[in-house]
Design an enzyme around this catalytic site. Structure first.
Site, PDB file in Angstrom:
ATOM      1  N   LYS A  22       1.095  -1.644  -0.069  1.00 20.64           N
ATOM      2  CA  LYS A  22       0.032   0.183  -0.274  1.00 20.64           C
ATOM      3  C   LYS A  22       0.851   1.337   0.127  1.00 20.64           C
ATOM      4  CE  LYS A  22      -4.814  -1.583   1.774  1.00 20.64           C
ATOM      5  NZ  LYS A  22      -4.173  -2.431   1.373  1.00 20.64           N
ATOM      6  N   GLU A  66      -2.474   7.007   7.620  1.00 17.80           N
ATOM      7  CA  GLU A  66      -3.282   7.872   6.816  1.00 17.80           C
ATOM      8  C   GLU A  66      -4.496   8.613   6.589  1.00 17.80           C
ATOM      9  OE1 GLU A  66      -3.918   6.198   3.264  1.00 17.80           O
ATOM     10  OE2 GLU A  66      -5.855   5.703   3.750  1.00 17.80           O
ATOM     11  N   ARG A  68      -6.473  -8.261  -9.790  1.00 16.89           N
ATOM     12  CA  ARG A  68      -7.583  -8.925 -10.470  1.00 16.89           C
ATOM     13  C   ARG A  68      -9.276  -8.856 -10.943  1.00 16.89           C
ATOM     14  NH1 ARG A  68     -10.437  -9.064  -6.177  1.00 16.89           N
ATOM     15  NH2 ARG A  68      -9.310  -8.021  -3.669  1.00 16.89           N
TER      16      ARG A  68
END
Length: 455
Positions: A116, A200, A303
């Site tokens: 991430k 965050e 995906r």
């Protein structure tokens, strides 16, 4: 076109991939665990190979067994579906090293988006909006608190290697952050083998909106609209719809452009999803806008998504077929320069869990009656007489409804939910009956807190 395809997955997604493969004249090969021997996808494949016991690590995540099955059956390609090995870069690379076709993005793109923090930094460099947060892992709780002091509370603490809503916690102050940091780090090490944590900004009122992208064989990246995914429990989706009732044509243009930039930044090929947080515009007491809509990159799923059918309805494409065409080096079935949405579609995830606390409840399916009718599609992994075991995700089926308008899709969904009969395992159908009558959902003005407010 590919001539033989091994589907390295189970349940509804394996069945759904097999359906498209057989329509295209492709020999479909299933792999299954001992626990899944009686499921429909095994019977419907042209050939099926048992790859191990119920434990996913010994079957559906057993790369040696799956590769051996591919070789013994003469499979030309492997489609991983979602979950299990679908975002495993090492497996994707190994498939290709063994001379097989990987139906998905390249290993480098999977690696780039799998972390991430790295993904955030790549997206920021590509001009994709990202929420205020750390550009490096927070080495310890003190580093996390220093970052939070700069970002501003509340903050979200995330496992950098996490996905699917796992490894996340909210902290409103320093004391909570210290506790949650330790929990998330320990969870990340246990579940992902990587304890890296990022911090965050947390937005209390947000919507979860994602964009379907497709990296074509000729190198172009195109976007096939957005999906609204804000109906969630435990940060995991229950309902998805397309188009989002919160996205205006102008905002849609910005969303899609950002998603294309995200794909281009990593040389993306095949199907993928750029997930974002949408912070709705703020209004004053008189109703005037005081802050415009903002959206921030959340993550990229490298995906096919569970919720891909709503995009298929709205854009009139078969995304699995498009995946296979890209993998084979073929052009898409549609004109990339003439993509236009039509109508509205909603997907409801029918899970073996109760409708109040959403706790799983496996069992033998004694009754299974699927609804039918105009604009109704059911992608199911089970049927009467099958056993929903505790070894895998609780998803039993996906109920997808479409209509010319959102109102028509909702009404068709109400009728379909009422006609869907599942007896044996626990089932969350009563929750959907409640949701489809909920004024907030029906209005389209809802956010990720809607399920908590209903409970």
């Amino acid at each position: 076109m590919i001539e033989s395809l091994l589907v390295a997955n189970r349940g509804e997604i394996a069945r759904r991939i097999i359906r498209t493969a057989k329509r295209l004249g492709i020999r479909a090969i299933a792999v299954y665990s001992e626990a899944d021997a009686d499921l429909p996808f095994v019977r419907e494949a042209d050939e099926a190979v048992c790859v191990g016991p119920a434990n996913p690590a010994q079957s559906y995540r057993n790369t040696d067994a799956i590769l051996a099955a591919a070789k013994s059956t003469g499979a030309q390609a492997i489609h991983p579906g979602y979950g299990f090995l679908s975002e495993n870069a090492d497996f994707a690379r190994t498939v290709e090293v063994n001379g097989l076709i990987w139906v998905g993005p390249g290993a480098d793109a999977i690696t780039a988006m799998g972390d991430k923090i790295n993904a955030r930094n790549l997206m920021a460099a590509a001009g994709v909006p990202v929420a205020p947060g750390t550009t490096d892992p927070a080495a310890d709780a003190d580093a996390a608190m220093a970052a939070a002091a700069e970002i501003g509370y509340p903050v979200m603490v995330k496992a950098a290697a996490g996905g699917g809503g796992m490894g996340m916690a909210v902290a409103a102050d320093e004391a909570a952050l210290r506790t949650e940091y330790d929990k998330v780090r320990a969870f990340a090490e246990r579940m992902f083998g990587d304890g890296a944590v990022l911090v965050e900004r947390y937005f209390p009122r947000v919507r979860h909106v994602e964009v379907q992208i497709l990296g074509l064989a000729d190198g172009r990246v195109v976007a096939l609209g957005e999906r609204e995914c804000s109906v969630q429990r435990r940060n995991q989706k229950l309902v998805e719809e397309s188009p989002s009732p919160a996205v205006s044509p102008q905002l849609r243009e910005r969303f899609l452009a950002a998603a294309v930039r995200a794909g281009e930044a990593v040389g993306y090929r095949n199907a993928g999803t750029v997930e974002c947080l949408l912070v709705p515009r703020q209004r004053d007491a008189e109703g005037a806008a005081v802050q415009a809509d903002e959206f921030f990159f959340l993550e990229m799923n490298t995906r096919l998504q569970v919720e891909h059918p709503v995009t298929e309805y709205v854009y009139g494409v078969d995304l699995v077929e498009e995946q296979l065409r890209v993998a084979a080096g073929l052009a898409p079935t549609f004109d990339p320069d003439a993509l236009a949405p039509r109508g509205h579609a909603i997907e409801l995830r029918i899970n073996a869990e109760d409708s109040k606390r959403f706790l799983p409840g496996p069992g033998v399916v004694s009754t299974w009656v699927e609804p039918t009718g105009e604009g109704v599609r059911v992608d199911s992994g089970y049927t009467e007489g099958n056993t929903v075991t505790p070894f895998y995700d609780s998803l039993m089926a996906k109920l997808i409804v479409s209509g010319a308008t959102r109102a028509e899709a909702i009404e068709r969904a109400r009728v379909a939910v009422a006609g869907f009969q599942v007896v044996g395992p626990k089932c969350n159908l009563p929750f959907f009956a409640e949701l489809l009558e909920n004024a907030e959902f029906v209005s389209g003005d809802y956010d990720t807190g809607i399920v908590a407010r209903m409970r």
